[in-house]
Enzyme design. Structure first.
Site, PDB file in Angstrom:
ATOM      1  N   GLY A   1      68.762  37.983  98.518  1.00 41.95           N
ATOM      2  CA  GLY A   1      67.916  38.907  97.823  1.00 41.95           C
ATOM      3  C   GLY A   1      66.275  38.978  98.324  1.00 41.95           C
ATOM      4  O   GLY A   1      65.808  40.017  98.588  1.00 41.95           O
TER       5      GLY A   1
ATOM      6  N   ASN B   1      65.462  40.304  85.800  1.00 40.10           N
ATOM      7  CA  ASN B   1      66.296  39.224  85.945  1.00 40.10           C
ATOM      8  C   ASN B   1      66.111  38.145  84.566  1.00 40.10           C
ATOM      9  O   ASN B   1      66.991  37.392  84.294  1.00 40.10           O
ATOM     10  CB  ASN B   1      66.226  38.428  87.109  1.00 40.10           C
ATOM     11  CG  ASN B   1      64.787  38.317  87.289  1.00 40.10           C
ATOM     12  OD1 ASN B   1      63.952  39.029  87.633  1.00 40.10           O
ATOM     13  ND2 ASN B   1      64.330  36.928  87.396  1.00 40.10           N
TER      14      ASN B   1
ATOM     15  N   GLN C   1      70.208  42.180  90.043  1.00 40.67           N
ATOM     16  CA  GLN C   1      70.924  41.897  88.892  1.00 40.67           C
ATOM     17  C   GLN C   1      71.577  42.885  88.603  1.00 40.67           C
ATOM     18  O   GLN C   1      72.480  43.010  87.352  1.00 40.67           O
ATOM     19  CB  GLN C   1      69.921  41.639  87.731  1.00 40.67           C
ATOM     20  CG  GLN C   1      69.096  40.242  88.054  1.00 40.67           C
ATOM     21  CD  GLN C   1      69.659  39.112  87.927  1.00 40.67           C
ATOM     22  OE1 GLN C   1      70.966  39.030  86.996  1.00 40.67           O
ATOM     23  NE2 GLN C   1      69.287  37.841  88.255  1.00 40.67           N
TER      24      GLN C   1
ATOM     25  N   GLY D   1      74.587  37.976  97.050  1.00 42.09           N
ATOM     26  CA  GLY D   1      75.987  37.614  96.906  1.00 42.09           C
ATOM     27  C   GLY D   1      76.123  36.733  95.743  1.00 42.09           C
ATOM     28  O   GLY D   1      77.083  37.129  94.963  1.00 42.09           O
ATOM     29  N   HIS D   2      75.275  35.757  95.573  1.00 41.60           N
ATOM     30  CA  HIS D   2      75.430  34.817  94.539  1.00 41.60           C
ATOM     31  C   HIS D   2      75.335  35.407  93.085  1.00 41.60           C
ATOM     32  O   HIS D   2      75.602  34.613  92.083  1.00 41.60           O
ATOM     33  CB  HIS D   2      74.583  33.561  94.783  1.00 41.60           C
ATOM     34  CG  HIS D   2      73.130  33.629  94.593  1.00 41.60           C
ATOM     35  ND1 HIS D   2      72.574  32.777  93.511  1.00 41.60           N
ATOM     36  CD2 HIS D   2      72.315  34.323  95.323  1.00 41.60           C
ATOM     37  CE1 HIS D   2      71.207  33.055  93.616  1.00 41.60           C
ATOM     38  NE2 HIS D   2      71.136  34.040  94.644  1.00 41.60           N
TER      39      HIS D   2
ATOM     40  N   THR E   1      72.445  34.582 114.513  1.00 39.87           N
ATOM     41  CA  THR E   1      73.839  34.998 114.410  1.00 39.87           C
ATOM     42  C   THR E   1      74.558  34.951 112.898  1.00 39.87           C
ATOM     43  O   THR E   1      73.922  34.399 111.971  1.00 39.87           O
ATOM     44  CB  THR E   1      74.622  33.528 114.821  1.00 39.87           C
ATOM     45  OG1 THR E   1      74.100  33.149 116.259  1.00 39.87           O
ATOM     46  CG2 THR E   1      76.418  33.720 114.740  1.00 39.87           C
TER      47      THR E   1
ATOM     48  N   CYS F   1      63.300  30.153  89.057  1.00 36.61           N
ATOM     49  CA  CYS F   1      62.187  29.826  89.985  1.00 36.61           C
ATOM     50  C   CYS F   1      61.270  29.559  89.258  1.00 36.61           C
ATOM     51  O   CYS F   1      60.095  28.602  89.892  1.00 36.61           O
ATOM     52  CB  CYS F   1      62.012  31.019  90.651  1.00 36.61           C
ATOM     53  SG  CYS F   1      63.158  32.198  90.912  1.00 36.61           S
TER      54      CYS F   1
HETATM   55  C1  LIG Z   1      67.992  36.222  92.328  1.00 36.60           C
HETATM   56  C2  LIG Z   1      67.201  37.332  92.286  1.00 36.60           C
HETATM   57  C3  LIG Z   1      66.272  37.400  93.545  1.00 36.60           C
HETATM   58  C4  LIG Z   1      66.300  36.659  94.904  1.00 36.60           C
HETATM   59  O1  LIG Z   1      67.676  36.582  95.348  1.00 36.60           O
HETATM   60  P1  LIG Z   1      68.180  35.415  96.233  1.00 36.60           P
HETATM   61  O2  LIG Z   1      69.400  35.716  96.915  1.00 36.60           O
HETATM   62  O3  LIG Z   1      68.118  34.231  95.589  1.00 36.60           O
HETATM   63  O4  LIG Z   1      66.926  35.129  97.319  1.00 36.60           O
HETATM   64  C5  LIG Z   1      65.613  38.684  93.774  1.00 36.60           C
HETATM   65  N1  LIG Z   1      65.646  39.589  92.649  1.00 36.60           N
HETATM   66  C6  LIG Z   1      66.254  39.292  91.476  1.00 36.60           C
HETATM   67  C7  LIG Z   1      66.066  40.255  90.539  1.00 36.60           C
HETATM   68  C8  LIG Z   1      67.144  38.210  91.246  1.00 36.60           C
HETATM   69  O5  LIG Z   1      67.612  37.845  90.162  1.00 36.60           O
END
Ligand SMILES: *Cc1c(COP(=O)(O)O)cnc(C)c1O
Length: 395
Positions: free
Chosen positions: A70, A151, A179, A200-201, A237, A324
């Site tokens: 993200g 978030n 989110q 993805g996570h 890649t 974070c």
């Molecule tokens: C988690 C998050 C991100 C960052 O995504 P990453 O894949 O961890 O770099 C950015 N914006 C929001 C709103 C998020 O919750």
């Protein structure tokens, strides 16, 4: 009991996503740029994933660029709009005070390069309005970037209305939908979204992989120089296992989205009702305009960190603010943006769920938080002064 209630920080990879990924490590390990058969097999997997992600947000597969997550998507989308603006002498960007740091820090960097940034107020309810966006747009506005779902507090922004305003005024519109995607319906056509970030996570895919959507016709700026991957817009890649896992998780999330939303909303409301019984507590963010799975509370007189540690001892994995920043003692910039005083913003608790959460787990959280808050207040000299009327209650 064990409850993982920190799904806004990251989620467990789903069984289906993992099963889709595993063959990509050992059997289908080709480089998608190679012309031989293993390479072409990888290229097919990549293409299928691209089509799946595009379909999930009602975009075209040519509008999807895979990234490392993200944060990278946010950086690249904002850089893209900034460079397009600069070519036309437009160096004003509109955003909100409670964006993710991937957006806020990118805007900080642009400010040093001569861009002017307006951060809109998100009010006490954590929702910005399309009217406020419209009023902030100037002749030299290059970009509006407003997150879809916050978030930390889970509030949903009026993305469709903001998109309509931007489209009408000819201003590019980006949304950090990290989110939102997978959790609630997202439609880039209907919502007039020009650029979007996803990861993805946050929906049971793997970490370290995300995607950026950029509407056709918008020239994408390159952040990572390298080979011709992602149509020359993102070198490196391709992370085929990650991309395949992201797409599988997203497909799965969409299949069950309606029922998951209903279940999560019921669990969330049960939790809000339970935690609201704690004296001098408050729900952060609008009660109605929120995602089904995220709840954020403040408890007066409580340090967020102590609360987290005691809940962890009870088997509850939660968060105070975002992952974070919760390592630092600074209060959350999101809660400060809602206008909360520093001492209140320190005492926040974010609980974010996945669809497998049960009513028993919710009840266990309510009982545990109630007990821990009472315990901490009992030991707190500040709480004592509040109770004796020497300090005014803020909540
Ligand atoms: C988690 C998050 C991100 C960052 O995504 P990453 O894949 O961890 O770099 C950015 N914006 C929001 C709103 C998020 O919750």
């Amino acid at each position: 009991m064990y409850v993982y209630a920190d799904n806004a920080a990251t989620t467990q990879v789903s069984r289906r996503a993992l099963d889709a990924m595993l063959p990509c490590f050992r059997e289908l390990y080709g480089n998608a740029s190679s012309l031989h058969t293993p390479g072409q097999k990888a290229a097919e997997l990549l293409q299928q994933a691209r089509e799946d992600v595009a379909a999930a947000i009602h975009a075209d597969h040519k509008e999807i660029y895979f990234t490392s997550g993200g944060s990278e998507a946010d950086n690249q989308a904002i850089l893209t709009a900034a460079q397009i603006g600069a070519r036309k002498g437009k160096k004003h960007i509109i955003s909100t005070a409670f964006e993710h740091h991937a957006v806020l820090h990118t805007l900080e960097r642009l400010k040093k390069q001569g861009y002017d940034v307006t951060l809109l107020d998100v009010h006490e309810n954590g929702v910005v309005t399309a009217e406020e966006v419209a009023a902030a747009i100037r002749e030299d506005t290059a970009l509006v970037t407003v997150m879809f779902v916050n978030n930390e507090i889970g509030t949903v922004q009026p993305i469709q209305e903001i998109g309509a305003v931007c489209r009408e005024r000819g201003v590019l519109f980006h949304t950090d939908a990290v989110q939102a995607v997978g959790h609630i319906p997202v439609d880039v056509q209907e919502m007039n979204i020009d650029m979007l970030s996803l990861a993805g996570h946050k929906f049971h895919g793997p970490k370290g992989v995300g995607a950026m959507y950029v509407r056709r016709g918008i020239p994408v700026s390159v952040l990572i120089e390298g080979g011709q991957q992602e149509r020359g817009k993102r070198g490196g890649t391709e992370n085929i296992p990650g991309i395949v896992g992201l797409a599988a998780a997203l497909n799965e999330a969409l299949e069950t989205q309606e029922q998951d939303m209903a279940h999560l909303a019921a669990m969330r409301d049960r939790l809000i009702d339970g935690l609201s019984q704690i004296p001098h507590s408050r729900l952060n963010g609008d009660r109605e305009r929120r995602v089904p799975g995220t709840v954020n509370f403040c408890f007066e007189g409580i340090e967020g960190e102590s609360l987290l540690l005691l809940l962890d001892e009870k088997g509850i994995a939660a968060s105070s603010g975002s992952a974070c920043t919760s390592g630092s003692l600074d209060p959350s910039h999101v809660l400060l943006a809602l206008g909360l005083p520093h001492e209140v913003a320190h005492g926040s608790l974010r609980l974010s769920f996945s669809a497998d959460v049960t009513a028993d787990q919710i009840d266990y959280i309510i009982a545990s938080v109630t007990e821990v808050v009472a315990y901490l207040r009992n030991m707190s000299p500040v709480w004592d002064e509040l109770e004796r009327g020497l300090l005014p209650h803020q909540i």
